[in-house]
Design an enzyme around this catalytic site. Sequence first.
Site, PDB file in Angstrom:
ATOM      1  N   GLY A 130       0.687  -1.140  -0.007  1.00  0.00           N
ATOM      2  CA  GLY A 130       0.005   0.087  -0.011  1.00  0.00           C
ATOM      3  C   GLY A 130       1.039   1.256  -0.062  1.00  0.00           C
ATOM      4  O   GLY A 130       1.900   1.384   0.466  1.00  0.00           O
TER       5      GLY A 130
ATOM      6  N   VAL B 199       0.498   3.869   1.646  1.00  0.00           N
ATOM      7  CA  VAL B 199       0.785   4.300   3.185  1.00  0.00           C
ATOM      8  C   VAL B 199       1.276   3.582   4.150  1.00  0.00           C
ATOM      9  O   VAL B 199       1.252   3.593   5.193  1.00  0.00           O
ATOM     10  CB  VAL B 199      -0.586   5.337   3.681  1.00  0.00           C
ATOM     11  CG1 VAL B 199      -0.641   6.629   2.839  1.00  0.00           C
ATOM     12  CG2 VAL B 199      -1.573   4.473   3.612  1.00  0.00           C
ATOM     13  N   CYS B 200       1.397   2.180   3.397  1.00  0.00           N
ATOM     14  CA  CYS B 200       2.184   1.197   4.285  1.00  0.00           C
ATOM     15  C   CYS B 200       3.608   1.277   4.647  1.00  0.00           C
ATOM     16  O   CYS B 200       4.369   1.854   3.905  1.00  0.00           O
ATOM     17  CB  CYS B 200       1.764  -0.009   3.453  1.00  0.00           C
ATOM     18  SG  CYS B 200       2.934  -1.432   4.001  1.00  0.00           S
ATOM     19  N   ILE B 201       3.914   0.998   5.930  1.00  0.00           N
ATOM     20  CA  ILE B 201       5.225   1.058   6.207  1.00  0.00           C
ATOM     21  C   ILE B 201       5.726  -0.292   6.699  1.00  0.00           C
ATOM     22  O   ILE B 201       6.794  -0.402   7.407  1.00  0.00           O
ATOM     23  CB  ILE B 201       5.577   2.259   7.244  1.00  0.00           C
ATOM     24  CG1 ILE B 201       4.806   2.045   8.399  1.00  0.00           C
ATOM     25  CG2 ILE B 201       5.750   3.512   6.502  1.00  0.00           C
ATOM     26  CD1 ILE B 201       5.442   3.308   9.633  1.00  0.00           C
TER      27      ILE B 201
END
Length: 327
Positions: free
Chosen positions: A172, A174-176
């Site tokens: 994603g 905004v995935c970290i």
Amino acid sequence: MESVFDYEDIQLVPAKCVVNSRSECDTSVTLGGYSFNLPVVPANMQTIIDEKVALYLAENNYFYIMHRFDPKTRLSFVNDMHARGLIASISVGVKEEEYSFIEQLADAHLTPEFITIDIAHGHSDSVINMIRFIKNQLPETFVIAGNVGTPEAVRELEHAGADATKVGIGPGKVCITKVKTGFGTGGWQLAALKWCAKAASKPIIADGGIRTHGDIAKSIRFGASMVMIGSLFAGHEESPGETVEQEGKRYKEYFGSASEFQKGEKKNVEGKKMYVEHKGSLEDTLTEMKQDLQSAISYAGGKELQAIRYVDYVVVKNSIFNGDKIY
Ligand SMILES: NC(=O)C1=CN([C@@H]2O[C@H](COP(=O)(O)OP(=O)(O)OC[C@H]3O[C@@H](n4cnc5c(N)ncnc54)[C@H](OP(=O)(O)O)[C@@H]3O)[C@@H](O)[C@H]2O)C=CC1
Ligand SMILES: Nc1nc2c(ncn2[C@@H]2O[C@H](COP(=O)(O)O)[C@@H](O)[C@H]2O)c(=O)[nH]1
């Protein structure tokens, strides 16, 4: 493991056209016995969907999944959608209180058409137990379980009773997760989808990493029945979330469901917040997505979505960029 690739590394190979106009191509898809206009579902995230967006999507025959971050409103949400003659599609987690919520629905004889079990690491006993519980309490509900990233996980969740599985750990926008844990399908989501789809006997929802409309067609080619999208749906007029203005330009917030902004605390944070450019109306984006997918079907040499499933493809690392900056 075979060599891996992602969306930007693949080009689909055109086949002879069988239509006179792209408008002849049918983008509709069936899931859980219902037909929807597009094989696309906006992500069940708080800056992507709210009750108003859900209502718009349901009324216009698009699939939707309401998020689970306002848990007390879910029962009345199901009631309201049913009162309007629309399908109810909600999300749940796996904590203790979610079992009580499912019991409340069953006691009230409220059967949502779709329930999505939405947790980060879906290949787990907690999800398996929740699938079984929902199937026992609400046998008519179509259960989507995730997220997972391996064929073993797809098989196990299907075996537990899931009607569809959602594939994507960490691709994603905004995935970290990938940077915080070192795990996931980020950077090889399309190959993971191919791998999972081979093992699946039920529909797969590809989730995360879609950056262009062409990626929707690529997801279909590699086995997805439906594609979940966050960032491309963020920033619309109708999108929930704060709008900010900078140097005369409007932006809207888009944050991860495992971000500090969603959780309200700095604990097990695996998501971040960003601002995306204001994009106009949701309707315009959905129309453009439909037109692009109709065009993709025509390049696949068919009239229906399924035609895309059978086209050849080539792997050309970073082929779509060709040195151009397209966004
Ligand atoms: N698709 C993706 O790549 C990802 C998506 N997300 C999204 O973020 C939201 C929050 O997800 P999530 O934190 O799972 O939801 P919850 O905070 O509701 O957690 C669900 C349960 O699973 C446990 N849990 C969470 N992660 C793990 C793990 N890695 N191993 C074992 N147990 C775990 C939690 O306990 P505890 O917190 O105590 O560990 C909790 O009991 C969801 O909407 C999810 O889709 C989040 C990360 C990745
Ligand atoms: N690792 C995390 N993944 C998250 C978080 N919140 C949502 N998501 C996933 O991203 C997709 C949307 O991806 P996009 O590339 O289309 O923007 C969404 O459906 C979730 O699966 C998070 O906080 N961390």
